[in-house]
Write a protein that holds these residues in place. Structure first.
Motif, PDB file in Angstrom:
ATOM      1  N   MET A  88       1.060   3.872  -3.101  1.00 56.76           N
ATOM      2  CA  MET A  88       0.620   5.265  -2.921  1.00 56.76           C
ATOM      3  C   MET A  88       1.707   6.253  -3.319  1.00 56.76           C
ATOM      4  O   MET A  88       1.425   7.325  -3.829  1.00 56.76           O
ATOM      5  CB  MET A  88       0.241   5.504  -1.463  1.00 56.76           C
ATOM      6  CG  MET A  88      -1.128   5.000  -1.118  1.00 56.76           C
ATOM      7  SD  MET A  88      -1.454   5.307   0.617  1.00 56.76           S
ATOM      8  CE  MET A  88      -3.081   4.621   0.769  1.00 56.76           C
ATOM      9  N   ALA A  89       2.952   5.882  -3.044  1.00 53.01           N
ATOM     10  CA  ALA A  89       4.060   6.790  -3.356  1.00 53.01           C
ATOM     11  C   ALA A  89       4.488   6.670  -4.820  1.00 53.01           C
ATOM     12  O   ALA A  89       5.378   7.392  -5.259  1.00 53.01           O
ATOM     13  CB  ALA A  89       5.242   6.491  -2.438  1.00 53.01           C
ATOM     14  N   THR A 132       0.838  -1.204   0.000  1.00 57.53           N
ATOM     15  CA  THR A 132       0.000   0.000   0.000  1.00 57.53           C
ATOM     16  C   THR A 132       0.872   1.252   0.000  1.00 57.53           C
ATOM     17  O   THR A 132       0.640   2.182  -0.793  1.00 57.53           O
ATOM     18  CB  THR A 132      -0.923   0.007   1.247  1.00 57.53           C
ATOM     19  OG1 THR A 132      -1.571  -1.257   1.324  1.00 57.53           O
ATOM     20  CG2 THR A 132      -1.957   1.101   1.169  1.00 57.53           C
ATOM     21  N   GLN A 133       1.872   1.286   0.886  1.00 53.97           N
ATOM     22  CA  GLN A 133       2.757   2.460   0.973  1.00 53.97           C
ATOM     23  C   GLN A 133       3.454   2.717  -0.349  1.00 53.97           C
ATOM     24  O   GLN A 133       3.463   3.842  -0.855  1.00 53.97           O
ATOM     25  CB  GLN A 133       3.835   2.222   2.043  1.00 53.97           C
ATOM     26  CG  GLN A 133       3.331   2.276   3.454  1.00 53.97           C
ATOM     27  CD  GLN A 133       4.311   1.631   4.438  1.00 53.97           C
ATOM     28  OE1 GLN A 133       5.182   0.874   4.059  1.00 53.97           O
ATOM     29  NE2 GLN A 133       4.139   1.934   5.703  1.00 53.97           N
ATOM     30  N   GLU A 134       4.045   1.680  -0.907  1.00 56.65           N
ATOM     31  CA  GLU A 134       4.819   1.850  -2.138  1.00 56.65           C
ATOM     32  C   GLU A 134       3.918   2.238  -3.301  1.00 56.65           C
ATOM     33  O   GLU A 134       4.295   3.071  -4.133  1.00 56.65           O
ATOM     34  CB  GLU A 134       5.590   0.561  -2.444  1.00 56.65           C
ATOM     35  CG  GLU A 134       6.732   0.337  -1.452  1.00 56.65           C
ATOM     36  CD  GLU A 134       7.374  -1.038  -1.532  1.00 56.65           C
ATOM     37  OE1 GLU A 134       8.445  -1.207  -0.946  1.00 56.65           O
ATOM     38  OE2 GLU A 134       6.791  -1.954  -2.149  1.00 56.65           O
ATOM     39  N   ALA A 178       6.062   4.222  -6.138  1.00 52.29           N
ATOM     40  CA  ALA A 178       7.383   3.594  -6.225  1.00 52.29           C
ATOM     41  C   ALA A 178       7.253   2.160  -6.724  1.00 52.29           C
ATOM     42  O   ALA A 178       6.154   1.622  -6.829  1.00 52.29           O
ATOM     43  CB  ALA A 178       8.041   3.595  -4.852  1.00 52.29           C
TER      44      ALA A 178
END
Lengths: 573, 340
Positions: B92-93, B88-90, B95
């Motif tokens: 969203m960014a 999720t973090q990656e 990346a």
């Protein structure tokens, strides 16, 4: 030209202050900002759309919060008090007295830092577990009474083990200040017929107040955020502290995604607490001038003769060594030689095998993890030692702008639990991808540089407050250039503290888990994350074998460091 | 021998156990061979999963033997929710993130909601339709909850759920701090009965563990006599001769693990090929050998043999909300346990 010297110095101070603010802003403010933003995002991810206050209300209106806070405070106060008492006593015995074999004991008392707290916790469950703990089993057999006599799975058990785990850090923080106390005042007091206790209370204790306060502060906050020992010893008996609560929010959420928002909200609690503690610390620091021990006027330090007390002193250090190193190491070694976790018993000697150790050397992952660990520890320790020295020198010795802010920023990462620092750094370096550190060992180095800077800067501040600036002023008045003052006066005085900070960070970076576990990728696996992987997947005996070799690496590093410090003329620690 | 020939042979070997006709196998083999050809020109696919790196390496090595031109890298991330959070973090960014993801049902549901799972016609590659959920996620393994007990300390082999409440074991019972087993059990028993049971279990003053693996080790060591553990976490000490055994439960709660191609995958063909292999009988047996967990939906696995004939219970992937709600209530109950 002479008239412009103050202006040049002022400009230099402004430049130095600006550079420090920039570095600290990048290392500290950016991750903190990420945490604050996360607290107000619907799922706690800083870049998702939407704003909510639900995480803040959930975190702070939780009826269990007061109990959680009081339990955490009790644990942190108890563990830090035990650590400071042990550290102070050890520092006094090893730095101020004529205790025999001090060189040996100095090396020995920092060895517990080599033991990952997780393994220390496991070792003590084998030693004091209610049913399989070797002490309980022995007492039951001797007395015929079914125990348990001592239960490690209790708040006092947690305090005991955490206090032991923190004691070497307390010793390292206090060794240089204790060693720097001049003996002239002691001797004068002795000539005035003051007894040892009175001399201790009236002379040593006031002189050491800033260093003890700094040490207590650091140990207390370390106790607030520590995870390993509460997880191993506290969780089984449902003694939950803030760190294990945060771990639960990250790892056991009902919705299957970590509750980063609630964790971000809880970090306000740490930040608020930290601001209060730093204010207290700065107040103490302001009074530190009253406690300057080393001035330009005939400072000297000679050892306090122990006479008949040397036997109890040696017995105390041996007991400390047994509790922090020998007994846990033996339990760990026992575990590492077994195919599965089992109690310590002569009945099981037939099961002993070295296969876990052979597997360590035959495992390419373990070798690369060892190299990564050493690289990370070396880089992080060097970065923290240099940065901590610069911060302490700027805050204590300059009149440049923003000294309080720089001091506060250097202390602020104390408030960020490792798991949150890891999460924040993922976002920072995913966003600022011009610095390609994501997934490499460098992101762990940056995490450690921020995480351990407070420990380094507090330790340096403690020493700096004991050194009167008149030494440097006298040198300058005699025409010494600033570089010569730094080389001939400041560095020799600060080298022991700087090396202590370096060693402390090196050891902690070798064994730290919470940030690396968040930042773990294929190319930056370190020994602690490898060890955690084995433990988590039901291979504690292999984890113990890795722990044994971690201890070996640190022991070698400590011996090397001792030799280097002797050649370098470092007097203490 | 051409590369294509080798790929086709690998594909046929992969499909050899499928209960389909020769023609059907040929169709699937061609689809997989074509996928493998595309995979050969892609960058290595990244597989996020929570097993240890050495376990991941073991699986990757077997895959590389079957499909030498397709490259997969295993990234070990602790915990299924850690994996889901990382994806999720990656994502969203913006990346680079995983191409292949293996996580539990709850995490799969969350990633489905966030549109982070790519649709994929796995059935076209010969995967058994009962393994595939909504053309997106493929059933890869299960955690089967069971009783693990110390044969030295527990004289009479436990029979089922009631043994965990036996007063003679008060203070000597262990349970995972994460009440996943009982939350899954609530589908069969209903919320009231499960809550009543959990209250009684808490009255036993159990020891809590962060995972079922150290729980099994504590049973082996004799610190606790028995506990509510899991099949695959109990196997490592059992294989090494620890004096423990497991008892299946009636009903047996399970938590499924799924694999899927991430919507931001940069090597989608490699990802689809890898999952098709991982969830085939040949691949799943390798996965089970490495991690001790496999899917009971593939008869060749040991997990299937363990689960065979057992009444199992689990909240389905498209209805995980009741599971989460009961889980939350149990978390609160645990938080209110008074420490003596």
């Amino acid at each position: 030209m002479k008239a412009s010297a103050p202006a040049t110095r002022r400009a230099g101070e402004w430049a130095a202050g600006g550079a420090l603010l920039l570095v600290l802003g990048y290392l500290v403010v950016l991750p903190l900002l990420i945490l604050v933003v996360a607290a107000f995002r619907p799922h706690g991810f800083p870049f998702e759309p939407g704003v909510t206050f639900a995480h803040v209300t959930n975190a702070f209106l939780d009826p269990g919060l007061p109990r959680l806070i009081s339990g955490t405070l009790t644990f942190a106060i108890g563990a830090s008090a035990l650590a400071v008492m042990l550290g102070l006593l050890l520092a006094f015995l090893l730095e101020r007295t004529d205790m025999p074999w001090r060189g040996v004991w100095r090396a020995a008392v920092v060895l517990p830092m080599a033991m990952p707290p997780m393994l220390l916790g496991i070792a003590w469950t084998l030693l004091l577990g209610p049913r399989i703990g070797v002490f309980n089993v022995m007492l039951s057999e001797w007395t015929g009474v079914r125990g348990p006599f001592l239960n490690i799975y209790s708040l006092s058990g947690m305090i005991f083990v955490e206090g032991l785990a923190l004691a070497p850090s307390a010793y390292l923080m206090l060794a240089a200040p204790v060693g720097n106390i001049g003996s002239a005042m002691q001797e004068a007091a002795a000539m005035s017929a003051a007894g040892p206790l009175r001399r201790w209370l009236k002379i040593d204790l006031p002189l050491l107040t800033p260093a003890i306060a700094a040490c207590a502060l650091v140990m207390f906050v370390a106790g607030l955020v520590v995870f390993d020992i509460p997880a191993i010893i506290g969780v089984p008996s449902k003694i939950i502290v803030l760190s294990t609560h945060i771990y639960g929010l990250a790892h056991n959420p009902p919705e299957s995604l970590p509750r980063y928002g609630e964790i971000g909200a809880l970090s306000f609690l740490f930040i608020g607490l930290l601001v209060g503690l730093v204010a207290l610390y700065q107040r103490l620091g302001a009074r530190a001038q009253r406690y300057v021990a080393i001035t330009g006027r005939g400072w000297r330090s000679s050892p306090v003769p122990l006479r008949a007390w040397k036997y109890p002193a040696v017995a105390f250090v041996i007991l400390y060594f047994l509790l922090t190193v020998a007994a846990p190491f033996a339990a760990l070694l026992w575990t590492s030689l077994l195919p599965y976790q089992a109690r310590i018993s002569p009945d099981l000697i037939g099961l002993l095998t070295v296969s876990n150790h052979l597997a360590f050397f035959g495992n390419a992952r373990a070798i690369s993890a060892t190299i990564h660990s050493l690289e990370v520890a070396l880089l992080a320790a060097s970065a923290v030692a240099v940065l901590a020295f610069l911060v302490a020198a700027y805050v204590n010795r300059s009149r440049g702008p923003g000294r309080r802010i720089i001091d506060l920023l250097a202390a602020a990462p104390l408030a960020i639990p490792g798991v949150m620092m890891g999460m924040a750094l993922i976002f920072v370096y995913l966003t600022f991808d011009w610095l390609p550190v994501y997934g490499t060992i460098w992101i762990i180095v940056l995490a450690f540089a921020a995480e351990y800077l407070p420990f380094g800067s507090r330790a340096m501040n403690g020493v700096m407050s004991q050194l009167h600036p008149e030494l440097e002023e006298a040198a300058r008045m005699s025409g010494a250039a600033p570089s010569r003052v730094l080389r001939k006066i400041l560095l020799p005085l600060f080298l022991p503290a700087a090396m202590a900070v370096w060693l402390w960070v090196f050891a902690h970076a070798l064994r730290a888990l919470s940030a690396p576990v968040m930042l773990q990728g294929r190319d930056n696996i370190v020994l602690s994350t490898l060890l955690w992987g084995y433990w988590n997947s039901g291979e504690p005996t292999i984890a113990a074998a890795i722990g044994i070799w971690l201890i070996v690496i640190l022991t070698l590093a400590t011996i090397g460091w001792r030799l280097a410090s002797r050649r370098g003329g470092a007097a203490h620690v | 021998m051409t590369d294509f020939g080798m790929t086709r042979r690998s594909a046929l070997a992969l499909l050899s156990t499928l209960p389909v006709s020769f023609i059907g196998r040929e169709v699937f083999a061609q689809a997989i061979a074509s996928l493998a050809e595309r995979a050969a020109s892609e960058d290595p696919a990244v597989w996020y999963e929570s097993s240890r790196p050495d376990q991941g390496d073991q699986v990757i090595a077997a895959f590389a033997k079957a499909f030498p031109k397709a490259k997969v890298r295993h990234e070990s991330i602790p915990g299924g929710n850690g994996v889901a959070a990382r994806v999720t973090q990656e994502s969203m960014a913006g990346a680079r993130t995983a191409d292949i993801v293996t996580v539990g049902g709850g995490e799969t549901t969350q990633l489905l909601k966030a549109n982070l799972i790519a649709p994929q016609d796995f059935e076209a590659y010969g995967l058994d339709p009962k393994l595939v959920f909504s053309k997106r996620a493929v059933h890869t393994a299960v955690t089967v909850y069971c009783i693990v007990y110390n044969k030295t300390l527990v004289k009479k082999k436990p029979a089922g759920w009631d043994d965990l409440l036996d007063p003679q074991y008060k203070g000597e019972v262990g349970t995972w701090v994460r009440a996943a087993a009982l939350a899954e059990l609530s589908r069969a028993w209903g919320e009231d009965k499960v809550m009543a049971y959990y209250n009684k279990l808490l009255a036993q003053e159990p020891m809590f563990f962060n995972s079922a693996a150290p729980l099994a080790q504590s049973v082996a060591a004799g610190e606790i006599a028995l506990g509510l553990g899991s099949y695959h976490n109990s196997l490592p000490p059992m294989k090494k001769g620890a004096p423990i055994d497991i008892v299946p439960l009636d009903p047996s709660p399970m938590s499924s693990v799924f694999s899927f191609v991430a919507s931001k995958a940069r090597s989608p063909a490699t990802a689809a090929l890898f999952i098709s292999w991982l969830c085939s009988p040949a691949g799943n047996v390798v996965y089970e050998e490495a991690t001790d967990r496999g899917t009971p939906l593939i008869a060749a696995t040991k997990t299937a043999k363990f689960v065979a004939g057992l009444p199992t219970t689990e909240w389905p992937l498209d209805n995980k909300e009741p599971y989460a709600a009961i889980f939350e209530k149990m978390n609160r109950m645990v938080a209110n346990v008074t420490v003596k």
